[in-house]
Structures are given as structure tokens and as C-alpha cells.
Design a protein around this motif. Structure first.
Motif, PDB file in Angstrom:
ATOM      1  N   SER A   1       7.361 -17.253  -9.119  1.00 49.57           N
ATOM      2  CA  SER A   1       6.820 -16.565  -7.951  1.00 49.57           C
ATOM      3  C   SER A   1       6.801 -15.063  -8.202  1.00 49.57           C
ATOM      4  O   SER A   1       7.289 -14.574  -9.237  1.00 49.57           O
ATOM      5  CB  SER A   1       7.637 -16.899  -6.699  1.00 49.57           C
ATOM      6  OG  SER A   1       6.985 -16.435  -5.535  1.00 49.57           O
ATOM      7  N   TRP A   2       6.268 -14.319  -7.253  1.00 49.06           N
ATOM      8  CA  TRP A   2       6.176 -12.865  -7.363  1.00 49.06           C
ATOM      9  C   TRP A   2       6.095 -12.284  -5.961  1.00 49.06           C
ATOM     10  O   TRP A   2       5.821 -13.000  -4.994  1.00 49.06           O
ATOM     11  CB  TRP A   2       4.942 -12.449  -8.177  1.00 49.06           C
ATOM     12  CG  TRP A   2       3.651 -13.079  -7.717  1.00 49.06           C
ATOM     13  CD1 TRP A   2       3.094 -14.238  -8.187  1.00 49.06           C
ATOM     14  CD2 TRP A   2       2.778 -12.611  -6.674  1.00 49.06           C
ATOM     15  NE1 TRP A   2       1.924 -14.513  -7.499  1.00 49.06           N
ATOM     16  CE2 TRP A   2       1.712 -13.531  -6.570  1.00 49.06           C
ATOM     17  CE3 TRP A   2       2.796 -11.504  -5.823  1.00 49.06           C
ATOM     18  CZ2 TRP A   2       0.681 -13.373  -5.646  1.00 49.06           C
ATOM     19  CZ3 TRP A   2       1.762 -11.342  -4.899  1.00 49.06           C
ATOM     20  CH2 TRP A   2       0.715 -12.281  -4.833  1.00 49.06           C
ATOM     21  N   VAL A   3       6.351 -10.976  -5.879  1.00 47.69           N
ATOM     22  CA  VAL A   3       6.248 -10.280  -4.602  1.00 47.69           C
ATOM     23  C   VAL A   3       5.543  -8.944  -4.834  1.00 47.69           C
ATOM     24  O   VAL A   3       5.629  -8.366  -5.920  1.00 47.69           O
ATOM     25  CB  VAL A   3       7.635 -10.033  -3.963  1.00 47.69           C
ATOM     26  CG1 VAL A   3       8.288 -11.346  -3.563  1.00 47.69           C
ATOM     27  CG2 VAL A   3       8.536  -9.228  -4.890  1.00 47.69           C
ATOM     28  N   PRO A   4       4.837  -8.429  -3.817  1.00 45.01           N
ATOM     29  CA  PRO A   4       4.251  -7.095  -3.933  1.00 45.01           C
ATOM     30  C   PRO A   4       5.329  -6.034  -3.753  1.00 45.01           C
ATOM     31  O   PRO A   4       6.237  -6.196  -2.931  1.00 45.01           O
ATOM     32  CB  PRO A   4       3.236  -7.060  -2.784  1.00 45.01           C
ATOM     33  CG  PRO A   4       3.816  -7.974  -1.752  1.00 45.01           C
ATOM     34  CD  PRO A   4       4.518  -9.066  -2.523  1.00 45.01           C
ATOM     35  N   ALA A   5       5.247  -4.977  -4.523  1.00 45.61           N
ATOM     36  CA  ALA A   5       6.271  -3.929  -4.476  1.00 45.61           C
ATOM     37  C   ALA A   5       5.667  -2.611  -3.998  1.00 45.61           C
ATOM     38  O   ALA A   5       4.476  -2.348  -4.207  1.00 45.61           O
ATOM     39  CB  ALA A   5       6.896  -3.749  -5.855  1.00 45.61           C
TER      40      ALA A   5
END
Length: 220
Positions: free
Chosen positions: A158-162
């Protein structure tokens, strides 16, 4: 003529942040760039218009190499995405719950003193009303949270916006910048315990709210 000046400034700010994350061994992924109210990328026929990775095989392509990361932002103001499950996991909750958990973490840290219980770490917020607690990687959700509609764990895949990535609704921002906690990460179960306590404490006092939109989901 300001419309000719702002995009390069935005790209430089995004690039600097991406490089700073990479310097601290946080895996960076270039995201699609915002065009009006939707995201665009150079992948032919890509149907995704929400925030998403701009490269194929993004899990393998995520990088902490400074020159690689700088190169991604040479031409485009890519969203800055951080791959989870390696340097850290992310516990994502609604902002109302996040505020209570952060207040509890600050209180516990103040009572116990530095180094006694690491419960404070970086916390980011999206304009969609979601808070993201960065924690040490590897721990699954506690049984009490596995079926909770309010809590999402971002781990491997998964990933997240930073920050300072902009979404159509506004910018992702730091509530607790990583510099404030010396880039340290709290124990995942310690933060989850605080989430459980906050949910139980407010179960009978708070009205039920519809689940708000999560941040980035796993890419296909």
C-alpha cells in the motif's frame, strides 16, 4: 502571468520534500500530477483519475536513492507518495478520532517522560478528513480493530500521499511533522491501544458518522 510561475514552484517544493523523505530512508513513489480536478499520468490508457502511482510496478520502483527521486520531479509536479510496509506502516483514522488519539499520546508522553514509552510519531492529515499515524512496521491490527470501519492499516503493498501533495480538495499536511519527533516512529500496538481506548470511551457519547473516504488504496 502568475500561472506560469506557480507550477515550477510547486514542483520544486514537492521535489525537496520527496528528497528529504528519501534521505531518511522512506521509500518514495512518484504519483500522478494534478490537472484541474483529476490526476493524470503518462501510462497509456490509464483509467484512474484519483491519486495513484505514476509508474508501473511501483512497489519495485519505490526508491530512497536521491538522484532517482530528484529525476522524477524534473519535469512534472508529481504527487509525493510513500510506500508503506518497509520503513513504516500507517494507521489511518477519521480526524475526530485522530485528534483524541494525539491528545492522549501527548498526555502519556508528558507524564512518563522522554524515552519511557514511545507513543508519539509523525502524523499527517488529508483534506478528506483522514489522519495518518506513522508507526513501526509489521504489526497487524489488534482484534478489536480488525472489523472497525474507522481504522485502516496501510502495510506492505500500500501507499499514502505525503505533504505537500495537493488533492482536488486541498493539500495533505503534517499535524506532527517528522522533525518534531526526530523522525522516530512509535510502537504500532501502543498507538492501536490508544485508538481502542478512544473508540470505547466515545462509543456512547458520540453520534455515528458515515465513514469518510480513505486515502490511497492498494494499486491493482
Amino acid at each position: 502571468m502568475r500561472w506560469n510561475i506557480r507550477p515550477p514552484f510547486a514542483r520544486v517544493a514537492l521535489r525537496r520534500s520527496a528528497v528529504r523523505y528519501a534521505d531518511h530512508l522512506w521509500d518514495v513513489v512518484p504519483g500522478a500530477w494534478l490537472e484541474g480536478g483529476r490526476f493524470a499520468c503518462e501510462r497509456p490508457g490509464c483509467p484512474t483519475t484519483s491519486c495513484h502511482p505514476a509508474i508501473d510496478g511501483w512497489e519495485r520502483g519505490a526508491s530512497t536513492d536521491q538522484s532517482t527521486v530528484e529525476g522524477w520531479w524534473q519535469r512534472r509536479a508529481h504527487a509525493v507518495l510513500l510506500a508503506t510496509g518497509h520503513a513504516f506502516d500507517v494507521l489511518e483514522v477519521p480526524n475526530s478520532l485522530g485528534g483524541r488519539v494525539l491528545a492522549a499520546a501527548r498526555m502519556h508522553a508528558g507524564v512518563l517522560g522522554p524515552g519511557r514509552l514511545q507513543v508519539r510519531g509523525p502524523v499527517a492529515a488529508t483534506p478528506l478528513g483522514r489522519w495518518m499515524f506513522l508507526v513501526r512496521p509489521g504489526d497487524p491490527l489488534r482484534p478489536e480493530l480488525e472489523n472497525s470501519l474507522d481504522v485502516v492499516r496501510h502495510g506492505t503493498g500500500s501507499w499514502v500521499p505525503a505533504p505537500p501533495t495537493r488533492l482536488p480538495q486541498g493539500a495533505v499536511r503534517w499535524v506532527v511533522p517528522p522533525e518534531e519527533v526526530a523522525w522516530s516512529l512509535p510502537d504500532s500496538y501502543a498507538v492501536q491501544r490508544m485508538i481502542v481506548d478512544s473508540l470505547l470511551t466515545n462509543l456512547d457519547r458520540a453520534p455515528h458518522l458515515p465513514r469518510q473516504l480513505s486515502t490511497a488504496r492498494r494499486a491493482a
